[in-house]
Motif scaffolding. Structure first.
Motif, PDB file in Angstrom:
ATOM      1  N   GLY A 113      11.802  -7.564  -4.057  1.00 52.13           N
ATOM      2  CA  GLY A 113      11.397  -6.688  -5.151  1.00 52.13           C
ATOM      3  C   GLY A 113      10.176  -5.888  -4.764  1.00 52.13           C
ATOM      4  N   ARG A 114      10.092  -4.677  -5.257  1.00 55.16           N
ATOM      5  CA  ARG A 114       8.924  -3.839  -4.997  1.00 55.16           C
ATOM      6  C   ARG A 114       8.716  -2.918  -6.187  1.00 55.16           C
ATOM      7  N   GLY A 115       7.491  -2.458  -6.337  1.00 59.32           N
ATOM      8  CA  GLY A 115       7.206  -1.564  -7.454  1.00 59.32           C
ATOM      9  C   GLY A 115       5.815  -0.989  -7.354  1.00 59.32           C
ATOM     10  N   HIS A 116       5.562   0.037  -8.142  1.00 61.34           N
ATOM     11  CA  HIS A 116       4.225   0.617  -8.227  1.00 61.34           C
ATOM     12  C   HIS A 116       3.959   1.011  -9.676  1.00 61.34           C
ATOM     13  N   ASN A 117       2.728   1.290  -9.969  1.00 62.82           N
ATOM     14  CA  ASN A 117       2.320   1.581 -11.333  1.00 62.82           C
ATOM     15  C   ASN A 117       3.078   2.796 -11.893  1.00 62.82           C
ATOM     16  N   LEU A 118       3.644   2.644 -13.085  1.00 59.05           N
ATOM     17  CA  LEU A 118       4.412   3.729 -13.712  1.00 59.05           C
ATOM     18  C   LEU A 118       4.041   3.904 -15.185  1.00 59.05           C
ATOM     19  N   THR A 119       2.839   3.539 -15.551  1.00 56.99           N
ATOM     20  CA  THR A 119       2.475   3.563 -16.975  1.00 56.99           C
ATOM     21  C   THR A 119       2.480   4.972 -17.559  1.00 56.99           C
ATOM     22  N   LEU A 140       0.828  -1.211   0.000  1.00 55.96           N
ATOM     23  CA  LEU A 140       0.000   0.000   0.000  1.00 55.96           C
ATOM     24  C   LEU A 140       0.863   1.262   0.000  1.00 55.96           C
ATOM     25  N   SER A 141       2.005   1.215   0.686  1.00 56.26           N
ATOM     26  CA  SER A 141       2.888   2.380   0.658  1.00 56.26           C
ATOM     27  C   SER A 141       3.454   2.590  -0.741  1.00 56.26           C
ATOM     28  N   GLU A 142       3.677   1.494  -1.482  1.00 57.65           N
ATOM     29  CA  GLU A 142       4.085   1.613  -2.885  1.00 57.65           C
ATOM     30  C   GLU A 142       2.952   2.210  -3.720  1.00 57.65           C
ATOM     31  N   ALA A 143       1.729   1.767  -3.444  1.00 54.96           N
ATOM     32  CA  ALA A 143       0.576   2.302  -4.172  1.00 54.96           C
ATOM     33  C   ALA A 143       0.406   3.789  -3.916  1.00 54.96           C
ATOM     34  N   GLN A 144       0.727   4.223  -2.691  1.00 54.26           N
ATOM     35  CA  GLN A 144       0.626   5.638  -2.364  1.00 54.26           C
ATOM     36  C   GLN A 144       1.608   6.458  -3.187  1.00 54.26           C
ATOM     37  N   THR A 198       4.155   7.680 -16.150  1.00 49.26           N
ATOM     38  CA  THR A 198       5.497   8.233 -16.001  1.00 49.26           C
ATOM     39  C   THR A 198       6.431   7.748 -17.101  1.00 49.26           C
ATOM     40  N   LEU A 199       6.349   6.445 -17.407  1.00 44.54           N
ATOM     41  CA  LEU A 199       7.242   5.852 -18.404  1.00 44.54           C
ATOM     42  C   LEU A 199       6.623   5.812 -19.798  1.00 44.54           C
ATOM     43  N   GLU A 200       5.346   6.198 -19.881  1.00 49.08           N
ATOM     44  CA  GLU A 200       4.606   6.105 -21.148  1.00 49.08           C
ATOM     45  C   GLU A 200       4.736   4.692 -21.724  1.00 49.08           C
ATOM     46  N   ASP A 201       4.445   3.740 -20.849  1.00 45.88           N
ATOM     47  CA  ASP A 201       4.606   2.326 -21.182  1.00 45.88           C
ATOM     48  C   ASP A 201       3.433   1.555 -20.584  1.00 45.88           C
ATOM     49  N   VAL A 202       2.596   0.977 -21.428  1.00 46.41           N
ATOM     50  CA  VAL A 202       1.398   0.284 -20.937  1.00 46.41           C
ATOM     51  C   VAL A 202       1.739  -0.984 -20.162  1.00 46.41           C
ATOM     52  N   THR A 203       2.959  -1.480 -20.279  1.00 45.69           N
ATOM     53  CA  THR A 203       3.330  -2.684 -19.540  1.00 45.69           C
ATOM     54  C   THR A 203       3.940  -2.385 -18.175  1.00 45.69           C
ATOM     55  N   ALA A 204       4.080  -1.110 -17.817  1.00 50.86           N
ATOM     56  CA  ALA A 204       4.779  -0.743 -16.577  1.00 50.86           C
ATOM     57  C   ALA A 204       3.871  -0.839 -15.359  1.00 50.86           C
ATOM     58  N   HIS A 205       3.207  -1.976 -15.202  1.00 50.19           N
ATOM     59  CA  HIS A 205       2.357  -2.200 -14.040  1.00 50.19           C
ATOM     60  C   HIS A 205       3.213  -2.509 -12.811  1.00 50.19           C
ATOM     61  N   ALA A 206       2.603  -2.376 -11.641  1.00 53.50           N
ATOM     62  CA  ALA A 206       3.323  -2.588 -10.386  1.00 53.50           C
ATOM     63  C   ALA A 206       3.951  -3.982 -10.310  1.00 53.50           C
ATOM     64  N   GLU A 207       3.180  -4.995 -10.719  1.00 58.77           N
ATOM     65  CA  GLU A 207       3.693  -6.365 -10.641  1.00 58.77           C
ATOM     66  C   GLU A 207       4.903  -6.565 -11.547  1.00 58.77           C
ATOM     67  N   ILE A 208       4.875  -5.971 -12.729  1.00 57.28           N
ATOM     68  CA  ILE A 208       5.991  -6.113 -13.672  1.00 57.28           C
ATOM     69  C   ILE A 208       7.239  -5.456 -13.096  1.00 57.28           C
ATOM     70  N   GLN A 209       7.061  -4.263 -12.495  1.00 59.51           N
ATOM     71  CA  GLN A 209       8.195  -3.574 -11.875  1.00 59.51           C
ATOM     72  C   GLN A 209       8.799  -4.422 -10.759  1.00 59.51           C
ATOM     73  N   ALA A 210       7.941  -5.006  -9.942  1.00 64.44           N
ATOM     74  CA  ALA A 210       8.413  -5.793  -8.806  1.00 64.44           C
ATOM     75  C   ALA A 210       9.093  -7.084  -9.256  1.00 64.44           C
ATOM     76  N   ILE A 211       8.541  -7.741 -10.264  1.00 60.96           N
ATOM     77  CA  ILE A 211       9.145  -8.972 -10.763  1.00 60.96           C
ATOM     78  C   ILE A 211      10.535  -8.697 -11.329  1.00 60.96           C
ATOM     79  N   THR A 212      10.660  -7.623 -12.083  1.00 66.77           N
ATOM     80  CA  THR A 212      11.967  -7.255 -12.643  1.00 66.77           C
ATOM     81  C   THR A 212      12.978  -6.998 -11.529  1.00 66.77           C
ATOM     82  N   ALA A 213      12.554  -6.262 -10.500  1.00 76.56           N
ATOM     83  CA  ALA A 213      13.450  -5.970  -9.378  1.00 76.56           C
ATOM     84  C   ALA A 213      13.843  -7.243  -8.635  1.00 76.56           C
ATOM     85  N   ALA A 214      12.876  -8.146  -8.446  1.00 76.46           N
ATOM     86  CA  ALA A 214      13.153  -9.390  -7.730  1.00 76.46           C
ATOM     87  C   ALA A 214      14.127 -10.274  -8.502  1.00 76.46           C
ATOM     88  N   ALA A 215      13.941 -10.334  -9.814  1.00 74.17           N
ATOM     89  CA  ALA A 215      14.838 -11.143 -10.647  1.00 74.17           C
ATOM     90  C   ALA A 215      16.265 -10.613 -10.570  1.00 74.17           C
TER      91      ALA A 215
END
Length: 398
Positions: free
Chosen positions: A291-297, A265-269, A299-316
């Motif tokens: 890994g952690r992330g929040h929605n950046l679609t 939730l703090s990431e969502a904020q 900011t990055l002008e990228d429809v795939t930049a969802h919170a889960e995608i950001q977090a998975i990339t960071a975790a990997a």
């Protein structure tokens, strides 16, 4: 052993000061042992001789368990390679550089050459109603838990400790404290941090110990009181074992899920503050956020930049591999089809989400996207997660 991962059970540590503790009077027995013995104090004592004597005492107990002896040094001179590990303490509650990093530099080479485990530890003094030896030696003041500003400073200091890479946070009311660290403070710190949390000072009864556990402490440290009341140690050990049985199972899992969801939730904020749809995500493995992330679609002008995608990339990147079979993913809103597919490809074994998304959620369009053995828990802090989304869309309509 206290290590880089969060402890998986409630633990009890007995703190012994080489200058004060009488090993002959210590009522240790095969059926009355703490999980750890911390050795150290603010002033001095012959740590090497004390640890050797302690090992000899433990060796004759005929116990099937090996009790780790962990140094709790007041300064560089108190280090000894005779111990099993050392809490590499940094006094983050004070502003004296000698105890934030100075003493650590003096002992760094010796500790490295010894090859014993060093646990990066944030040592945070909390006002327990007395002037402690640590305060006198370090020339620092404790943090005040009696008002909102002081509590917020404690929380922020603990968050900073985790961001700096500390693996253990030690909230210490001080030797001989009149008042232990308040449960509300422990609870607030636990809600915002994920590393191992130790609490000590002023804990003189099993009830106080159990209150600390219930508030979120992973390790309770007892010590000064038992120099004059050694016979009470058995009561603490029995009470700790009872607490451990009470805090295992579904209730404990729910508590952990809520704690990590609050971090999501703090990431969502963060997303909300950036005018993004407020979805946040964290990925946890073996008690650590990897890994952690929040929605950046937007900011990055990228429809795939969802919170889960950001977090998975960071975790990997954290684990150095694309598969995360031992991980749990926490996300504030039910994953969409795209994210569910990514979660499935990453082989994440457990998914926990807050608010459902009946319009775009995976359950409607791709119910089999996750790994076949993955487990799903829905509705954790659902109302809070939903309220954040509602706030965003209400602001958009204005």
């Amino acid at each position: 052993m206290v290590n880089d991962q969060m402890v998986n059970k409630k633990a009890l540590a007995l703190l012994l000061d080489p200058e004060k503790a009488d090993l002959n009077a210590l009522p240790l027995s095969a059926d009355c042992l703490p999980d750890y013995i911390f050795v150290g104090g603010s002033t001095g004592g012959d740590t090497t001789a004390f640890v050797r004597a302690l090992k000899e005492k433990l060796s004759i107990l005929n116990s099937p368990f090996s009790i780790p002896i962990i140094l709790f040094p007041g300064n560089a001179a108190q280090f000894t390679p005779e111990a099993d590990a050392v809490l590499y303490l940094s006094l983050l509650s004070g502003r004296n550089p000698e105890y934030i990093v100075g003493q650590q530099i003096k002992s760094a080479r010796t500790i490295q050459d010894s090859h014993i485990r060093a646990v990066p530890t944030a040592y945070i003094l909390i006002d327990g109603g007395v002037v402690t030896s640590t305060m006198r030696v370090t020339g620092t003041e404790p943090l005040n838990p009696s008002n909102a500003e002081g509590v917020q400073t404690i929380i922020d200091t603990c968050i900073a400790a985790e961001l700096m890479g500390k693996r253990l946070i030690y909230l210490e009311a001080g030797s001989g404290a009149k008042n232990p660290v308040p449960p509300d403070v422990i609870r607030a710190v636990r809600a915002r941090t994920t590393v191992t949390l130790a609490v000590g000072g002023g804990i003189r009864t099993p009830e106080a110990m159990r209150a600390a556990y219930a508030a979120g402490a992973d390790i309770v440290v007892i010590g000064n009181h038992f120099e004059s009341h050694p016979e009470e140690l058995a009561n603490f050990v029995r009470s700790k074992n009872l607490t451990e049985s009470e805090t295992s199972g579904p209730t404990a899992q729910r508590s952990a899920d809520e704690r990590y969801m609050r971090i999501a939730l703090s990431e969502a904020q963060k997303a909300l503050s950036a005018q993004e749809i407020p979805v946040g995500c964290v990925i946890v493995s073996q008690g650590q956020i990897i890994g952690r992330g929040h929605n950046l679609t937007e900011t990055l002008e990228d429809v795939t930049a969802h919170a889960e995608i950001q977090a998975i990339t960071a975790a990997a990147q954290t684990v150095g591999g694309k598969y995360l079979p031992d991980a749990t993913l926490y996300v504030t809103v039910e994953p969409c089809t795209m994210c569910a597919g990514a979660i499935g490809w990453a082989q994440i074994s457990r998914i926990v989400y807050g608010a459902p998304d009946p319009k775009r959620g995976y359950a409607t369009y791709a119910p089999h996207a996750f790994h076949p053995k993955a487990k799903v828990t829905a509705g954790v802090l659902e109302e809070e997660c939903r309220a954040l989304m509602q706030t965003f869309f209400q602001q958009k309509r204005k």
